[in-house]
Motif scaffolding. Structure first.
Motif, PDB file in Angstrom:
ATOM      1  N   GLU A 823       0.835  -1.198   0.000  1.00 51.50           N
ATOM      2  CA  GLU A 823       0.000   0.000   0.000  1.00 51.50           C
ATOM      3  C   GLU A 823       0.875   1.255   0.000  1.00 51.50           C
ATOM      4  OE1 GLU A 823      -3.515   0.364   0.124  1.00 51.50           O
ATOM      5  OE2 GLU A 823      -3.783  -1.780  -0.212  1.00 51.50           O
ATOM      6  N   LEU A 833       3.059  11.198  -8.913  1.00 54.99           N
ATOM      7  CA  LEU A 833       2.296  11.706 -10.037  1.00 54.99           C
ATOM      8  C   LEU A 833       1.827  13.115  -9.728  1.00 54.99           C
ATOM      9  CD1 LEU A 833       0.575  11.311 -12.652  1.00 54.99           C
ATOM     10  CD2 LEU A 833      -1.233  10.540 -11.127  1.00 54.99           C
TER      11      LEU A 833
ATOM     12  N   ALA B   5      -5.518  13.822 -10.059  1.00 53.90           N
ATOM     13  CA  ALA B   5      -6.677  13.071  -9.605  1.00 53.90           C
ATOM     14  C   ALA B   5      -7.031  13.489  -8.192  1.00 53.90           C
ATOM     15  CB  ALA B   5      -6.367  11.584  -9.657  1.00 53.90           C
ATOM     16  N   ILE B 168       2.422  -1.802 -10.962  1.00 55.97           N
ATOM     17  CA  ILE B 168       3.534  -0.864 -10.858  1.00 55.97           C
ATOM     18  C   ILE B 168       4.749  -1.620 -10.313  1.00 55.97           C
ATOM     19  CG2 ILE B 168       2.109   1.182 -10.467  1.00 55.97           C
ATOM     20  CD1 ILE B 168       3.123   0.833  -7.428  1.00 55.97           C
ATOM     21  N   ARG B 177      -2.924  -4.753  -8.989  1.00 55.81           N
ATOM     22  CA  ARG B 177      -4.272  -4.603  -8.424  1.00 55.81           C
ATOM     23  C   ARG B 177      -5.295  -4.474  -9.546  1.00 55.81           C
ATOM     24  NH1 ARG B 177      -3.842  -2.790  -2.984  1.00 55.81           N
ATOM     25  NH2 ARG B 177      -2.232  -4.182  -2.202  1.00 55.81           N
ATOM     26  N   MET B 216      -5.552   6.625 -17.408  1.00 59.09           N
ATOM     27  CA  MET B 216      -5.308   6.567 -15.969  1.00 59.09           C
ATOM     28  C   MET B 216      -5.825   5.227 -15.453  1.00 59.09           C
ATOM     29  SD  MET B 216      -4.101   9.433 -14.522  1.00 59.09           S
ATOM     30  CE  MET B 216      -4.815   9.567 -12.884  1.00 59.09           C
ATOM     31  N   MET B 219      -6.241   2.369  -9.261  1.00 58.00           N
ATOM     32  CA  MET B 219      -5.982   1.052  -8.673  1.00 58.00           C
ATOM     33  C   MET B 219      -6.672   0.900  -7.315  1.00 58.00           C
ATOM     34  SD  MET B 219      -1.988   0.649  -9.859  1.00 58.00           S
ATOM     35  CE  MET B 219      -1.726  -1.046  -9.348  1.00 58.00           C
ATOM     36  N   GLY B 221      -7.146  -0.036  -3.678  1.00 58.25           N
ATOM     37  CA  GLY B 221      -6.360  -0.312  -2.479  1.00 58.25           C
ATOM     38  C   GLY B 221      -7.253  -0.842  -1.376  1.00 58.25           C
ATOM     39  N   ALA B 222      -6.652  -1.123  -0.229  1.00 61.34           N
ATOM     40  CA  ALA B 222      -7.416  -1.688   0.878  1.00 61.34           C
ATOM     41  C   ALA B 222      -8.421  -0.682   1.417  1.00 61.34           C
ATOM     42  CB  ALA B 222      -6.474  -2.128   1.987  1.00 61.34           C
ATOM     43  N   ARG B 224      -8.486   2.834  -0.081  1.00 63.72           N
ATOM     44  CA  ARG B 224      -8.656   3.969  -0.989  1.00 63.72           C
ATOM     45  C   ARG B 224      -8.280   3.575  -2.405  1.00 63.72           C
ATOM     46  NH1 ARG B 224      -3.371   7.809  -1.001  1.00 63.72           N
ATOM     47  NH2 ARG B 224      -4.154   8.018  -3.110  1.00 63.72           N
ATOM     48  N   TYR B 226      -5.948   4.385  -5.687  1.00 64.83           N
ATOM     49  CA  TYR B 226      -4.677   5.015  -6.033  1.00 64.83           C
ATOM     50  C   TYR B 226      -4.684   5.347  -7.523  1.00 64.83           C
ATOM     51  CZ  TYR B 226      -3.185   3.166  -1.530  1.00 64.83           C
ATOM     52  OH  TYR B 226      -3.088   2.886  -0.199  1.00 64.83           O
ATOM     53  N   PRO B 227      -4.810   6.623  -7.862  1.00 66.14           N
ATOM     54  CA  PRO B 227      -4.816   6.975  -9.291  1.00 66.14           C
ATOM     55  C   PRO B 227      -3.381   6.972  -9.811  1.00 66.14           C
ATOM     56  CG  PRO B 227      -5.848   8.687  -7.902  1.00 66.14           C
ATOM     57  CD  PRO B 227      -5.062   7.802  -7.002  1.00 66.14           C
ATOM     58  N   ILE B 228      -3.129   6.196 -10.852  1.00 68.68           N
ATOM     59  CA  ILE B 228      -1.779   6.088 -11.399  1.00 68.68           C
ATOM     60  C   ILE B 228      -1.830   6.401 -12.892  1.00 68.68           C
ATOM     61  CG2 ILE B 228       0.256   4.580 -11.634  1.00 68.68           C
ATOM     62  CD1 ILE B 228      -0.468   4.616  -8.738  1.00 68.68           C
ATOM     63  N   ALA B 229      -0.936   7.270 -13.347  1.00 65.05           N
ATOM     64  CA  ALA B 229      -0.924   7.639 -14.769  1.00 65.05           C
ATOM     65  C   ALA B 229      -0.418   6.486 -15.623  1.00 65.05           C
ATOM     66  CB  ALA B 229      -0.038   8.865 -14.975  1.00 65.05           C
TER      67      ALA B 229
END
Lengths: 840, 236
Positions: A823, A833, B5, B168, B177, B216, B219, B221-222, B224, B226-229
């Protein structure tokens, strides 16, 4: 071989028919005492274990009873029924079965015996297998998996009805794995078919021969043992530790410092076999040797990840003696006879005295001539380990691992296999299974749960009754509910679950991601290693530096990266953990200055300085040192229990320190010691009795702490995946399709999570747990250590790092703590980012 | 592109699809607060029993887990419209096979809401034993909900089917994920079912669906999203 003429008191030699006596005589040989002794027992219908070093004529000894029996058998009259298999030979390797057949053919042909023999392996074409079932050979040479398949066929009982002998080769290596468990169950089944069956086990020297003797016979009555015939070791091997003026490194596994000396040794011998512990060490050594190979000597590389064709080429070259040196991993450990090796070089510590003895046995395959071997320690602790192993080999100490209880996933597979063969009655099958040594202590409840698992998955929620694979019918017997079940079973039999691997394909086009054209396949590499690579990373494989380009479907694309350094170290730790025996010896050596004389001066100096600056622990003590360094505080402990146990210990200690407010940041584990670093001064915590060392190392850590850590550990997930595959919960293969490792991994992880949450007592989780405890986690050894050191912890609070701590401190940064940081990583990536967007 | 994001306090990512504001919930649901609409995709209910029929006994808890998670989301967001975006059942017989207790749970969840079953490749026929309306696709405002993304459809399409996942690699470690994948025009939803795997968004199966420079991955998460480009993602 220098055969002594032996005078027999009539009787033993009388067992040999004239034909055989003449055959020995024609060759100027006489039968060896152990061959006759084994013959006498087998002819008397007694199962026996033969323990002999390499080159003692073990194979012939094993087959002599069969050959004599077959030679005296009356000819089958035309028109009478075909005879079943007479002798079953089982070996751990396909190649070994083929090799033995070739060797055995010689005496059979030379004596003109009316004996047919054939191999049956995964490579045997199906028409030949079909034919073998209708017209079986007298001697069938095969593998444990093929035996399981034969047993699961409806005509198994008829096929084996004439079976007289079963010969189990390399038994010491078979019994320690799940394949051994499967084989023991197969053997129990054969004994039910033919109660008078005689088993002959062939083995190298082991620590506990009695365990193997029990293994060979029905464990009803409990503890029953086969006879034993032991051949004393041949000439003592000449083993030396590489002597060098170079500085022996403090840490690491590369042994680069020794390359020039090793090369000299290769030049001075006909053929040198170089053993290492891991594939990556093999790659490294091979590359370094070629760097100094001014004479262009033919030096080859052999390890399990290389392409099969490539390996066969090397093996062929070995047979014809056209190589001067071969760098190899454990793929060459077993008793295949190759070429004229006159020197074994062991790079890195051997990790176990027995393993060393077996590897050295590869040189000079003649029992009465001494083998020559050179040990090359890669670092200072390994110097002590090599020394200990060397002394053990002279003393004949054995440290083969103890046998473990039979695995439950294997049992599940076998139960389904039995049902595929013929309907079974639960009481009878339970008794039969308890006849197999690994399952002698199996309780009835567990057995019933396994049957339930095989039938409908063994869940508390009984929702799959109508889909049952096996069903109890009115006559009280369990039978397969559909022929499809048997078909699927046959596709998935076996206990060898390979780590998922990808083909490594070479390409010329660089930097184009996965949109590249394919070239030749260089071999296979584990998926978990590739997971950690990003395009552009360089690593060592197949003897060269490669650049990772990308993954497409089931293939990994790489390009040449000549002239670049391999940036990503392939996992460098030892594959085998230090054996308990050697660990004790190394501790003993540390504690006893008299024994330092046998060590090179730079190493004994190092120990003297340690005694001066800190302390050297007594043999049974645990030394714990604490000291500050940089802006952190370190704790280094020296249990010498092997990397696996240390890794588990590290996980548990950091959890406890976390709770005690020590603020641990990470840890690193080697075969010898473990280092933890933290924000707070742990030395002060222990000294001020704020948190006692005895509490920290209390063995109650093996309870809840272990449980809690394991819940999310990848170690347990990987173990679960294997259990799920072996037990048949998920299938490697369906008719017409094979799942790739990747697909299997994903679904096994999902299943694991669901089971943990909803049915933590499920039988397969239980199987996973006990597997992990003896395997990847080495909990058993950790437990033994924790009880040994109770009240014997020696704490040294130091102002600076001690000499003994230097090796492990150098490992810090090379390895990472596999924790639950996923996490955090995701968070960082998301944040970077934002930074990028805001800053740009 | 400078799409920073936004992640809400509850851990959802705020996205805009063809001008409509939506929340990507970290449990795998897509919520349009202004429309009072919640969408989930690829529930694959009764996957366990579907495998059991073929002799593979996966844990029989998948349906219960999926429904419990769905119930939690419905209680939290109280949507008036629910769209189940296809592959709601793992196979055509799934709805009939579903144990009565789960059917009752599901019917309770559906009560008082406009419920749409979009047909998927695993369940082309609507579940007859359950209430709710069935459709092959559904247009709401400027949005079109359909199971399989349609090449060339583009703007405003909300789809499922592909089970998007992203990966990632950081500091020598790899994290994979399930994710929502979007370029602002179209969005592909993660699979919601408890025993469903993922397919990497960089796989060829996604070719032509997204503008790569705007992709985008949100992803899961437990706690929340996670915005990843897209450019930070790693294939397979």
């Amino acid at each position: 071989m220098s055969e002594q003429p032996i005078h027999f008191s009539g009787e033993p030699l009388g067992l040999l028919p004239e034909l055989f006596l003449n055959w020995f005589g024609d060759r100027g040989w006489s039968p060896r005492p152990h061959q006759l002794e084994l013959l006498a027992r087998a002819r008397a219908g007694k199962s026996a274990l033969l323990i002999a070093p390499t080159g003692a004529g073990k194979t012939l000894a094993g087959f002599l009873p069969s050959l004599i029996d077959l030679a005296g058998r009356p000819k089958r009259k035309p028109g009478t029924a075909l005879r079943g298999v007479h002798t079953l030979y089982i070996s751990p390797l396909k190649a070994l079965a083929v090799d033995i057949e070739r060797n055995l053919r010689k005496p059979v042909e030379e004596m003109g015996l009316p004996v047919t023999m054939e191999t049956r392996t995964g490579d045997t074409p199906s028409h030949k297998r079909q034919r073998q079932k209708i017209a079986p050979p007298d001697i069938l040479l095969t593998t444990p998996e093929q035996l399981a398949l034969l047993i699961a066929s409806p005509d198994a009982e008829r096929f084996f009805c004439d079976l007289r002998y079963v010969v189990l080769d390399e038994l010491h290596s078979l019994v320690i794995s799940k394949r051994g468990h499967l084989l023991s169950l197969g053997l129990a089944r054969l004994r039910r078919f033919v109660p008078s069956l005689t088993a002959v086990g062939l083995s190298a020297t082991v620590a506990e021969p009695d365990a193997l003797r029990r293994w060979l016979v029905d464990q009803n009555p409990p503890g029953a043992m086969a006879d034993i015939v032991t051949v004393a070791g041949g000439a003592k091997p000449e083993i030396t530790i590489l002597e060098t003026e170079e500085r022996v490194p403090w840490a690491g596994h590369s042994a680069r410092y020794a390359i020039p000396k090793v090369y000299e040794a290769i030049r001075a011998h006909r053929t040198t076999l170089l053993f290492v512990n891991t594939r990556s060490q093999a790659e490294m050594l091979f590359r370094e040797l070629w760097r100094v190979n001014e004479d262009n000597l033919p030096i080859a590389l052999h390890h399990g990840s290389l392409d099969v064709a490539q390996r066969r080429k090397v093996e062929k070259a070995m047979e014809t003696n056209s190589l001067r040196a071969i760098v190899a991993t454990s793929t060459l450990d077993l008793g295949i006879d190759w070429g004229d090796v006159d020197l074994v070089v062991h790079v890195g510590a051997p990790k176990g005295a027995s393993r060393l003895a077996q590897r050295i046995g590869r040189s000079n395959h003649r029992m009465d001539e001494p083998s020559r071997a050179i040990l090359v320690p890669a670092n200072r602790f390994e110097v002590m380990e090599c020394r200990a192993a060397l002394e053990a080999n002279y003393l004949g100490a054995q440290d083969t691992p103890p046998l473990v209880e039979g695995a439950l996933d294997v049992l599940a597979q076998h139960v389904l296999g039995c049902a595929c063969g013929a309907p079974f009655e639960a009481d009878a099958l339970y008794e039969e299974i308890r006849g197999a040594e690994p399952y002698a202590a199996l309780d009835r409840r567990t057995f019933d749960r396994i049957v339930d698992f095989v039938a409908t998955g063994g869940y508390a929620l009984k929702s799959y009754e109508r889909y049952a694979r096996i069903r109890k019918t009115k006559d009280g017997r369990w039978r397969v509910s559909h022929p499809r079940v048997a078909q699927q079973y046959r596709l998935n039999v076996g206990t060898i679950v390979e780590a998922p691997t990808l083909n490594v394909r070479f390409t010329r086009s660089r930097g184009r991601g996965s949109n590249v054209r394919g070239g030749p396949v260089l071999g296979q590499i584990e998926e978990y290693f590739l997971e950690t690579l990003a395009p552009g990373d360089t690593f060592l494989f197949a003897g060269r530096v490669l650049r990772f380009e990308g993954i497409r479907e089931n293939e990994c694309y790489v390009s040449a990266a000549a002239g670049e350094d391999a940036r990503i170290p392939v996992y460098a730790g030892g594959k085998f953990p230090l054996s308990t025996y050697l660990a004790g010896e190394v501790r003993g050596m540390l504690a006893d200055p008299d024994r330092w004389k046998a060590l090179p001066e730079q190493v004994s100096d190092w120990l003297r300085v340690q005694a001066d600056k800190s302390v050297l622990p007594r043999r049974e003590d645990l030394l714990v040192e604490t000291f500050p360094r940089g802006n952190r505080y370190y704790m280094v402990a020296y249990p010498f229990e092997g990397r696996l146990a240390h890794q588990t210990l590290g996980m548990l200690l950091t959890r406890r320190l976390e709770r005690a407010g020590g603020g641990p940041l990470g840890f690193v584990a080697t075969d010898y010691s473990i280092a933890i670093w933290a924000l707070r001064d742990m030395g002060r915590m222990f000294r001020m009795q704020e948190y006692g060392l005895e509490t920290l190392f209390d063995d109650d850590m093996l309870g809840d702490d272990l449980e809690a850590w394991l819940a999310d550990s990848w170690l347990l997930k990987r173990t679960f995946r294997n259990c799920a595959l072996i037990s048949g919960l998920i299938e490697k293969r369906h008719p017409g399709q094979e799942k790739t490792g990747r697909q299997v991994t994903v679904s096994a992880d999902l299943i694991y999570d669901v089971l943990r949450t909803h049915e933590p007592d499920h039988i397969l989780l239980q199987a996973t747990w006990s597997d992990a405890a003896t395997g990847l986690l080495d909990v058993r050894r950790l437990g033994e250590m924790l009880s040994r050191i109770r009240g014997r912890i020696v704490h040294k609070d130091l102002e600076r790092i001690s000499p003994l701590a230097v090796p492990i401190m150098l490992e810090i940064g090379k390895e990472q703590v596999p924790g639950e940081a996923n996490e955090v990583l995701l968070g960082e990536t998301a944040d970077s980012l934002i930074e990028e967007a805001m800053g740009g | 592109m400078s799409a920073v994001a936004i992640v809400t306090e509850r851990g959802s990512a705020v996205v805009e699809i063809a001008g409509e504001r939506a929340l990507c919930d970290h449990r795998g649901a897509l919520v349009f607060p202004e429309l009072g609409l919640l969408a989930v995709s690829d529930l694959h209910l009764e996957k366990g029993s579907s495998f059991a029929r073929r002799g593979s006994f996966l844990p029989p808890y998948d349906t219960a887990v999926t429904l419990a998670k769905l119930g939690m989301l419905l209680a939290e967001y109280q949507p008036g419209i629910v769209v189940s975006l296809g592959d709601s059942f793992h196979d055509g017989g799934g709805a009939d096979r579903m144990p009565a207790v789960f059917r009752d749970t599901l019917v309770n969840l559906m009560a008082g809401r406009d419920w749409y079953w979009i047909s998927g490749n695993h369940d082309p026929e609507p579940p007859r034993v359950l209430p709710g309306r069935s459709a092959t696709e559904l247009a709401v405002s400027g949005l079109v909900f359909r199971h399989e993304p349609l090449l060339g459809a583009g703007r405003g399409e909300i789809a499922g089917h592909l089970h998007p996942g992203a990966r990632i690699v950081r500091r020598g470690r790899s994290v994979r994920r399930a994710c929502f994948a979007s370029d602002g025009e179209r969005l592909v939803m993660p699979a919601f079912g408890s025993l469903t795997g993922t397919l990497n968004v960089l796989d060829r199966a996604y070719a032509g669906l997204f503008r790569r420079d705007r992709l985008m991955a949100y992803m899961l998460g437990a706690k929340r999203i996670y915005p990843i480009a897209g450019h930070m993602l790693v294939p397979v």
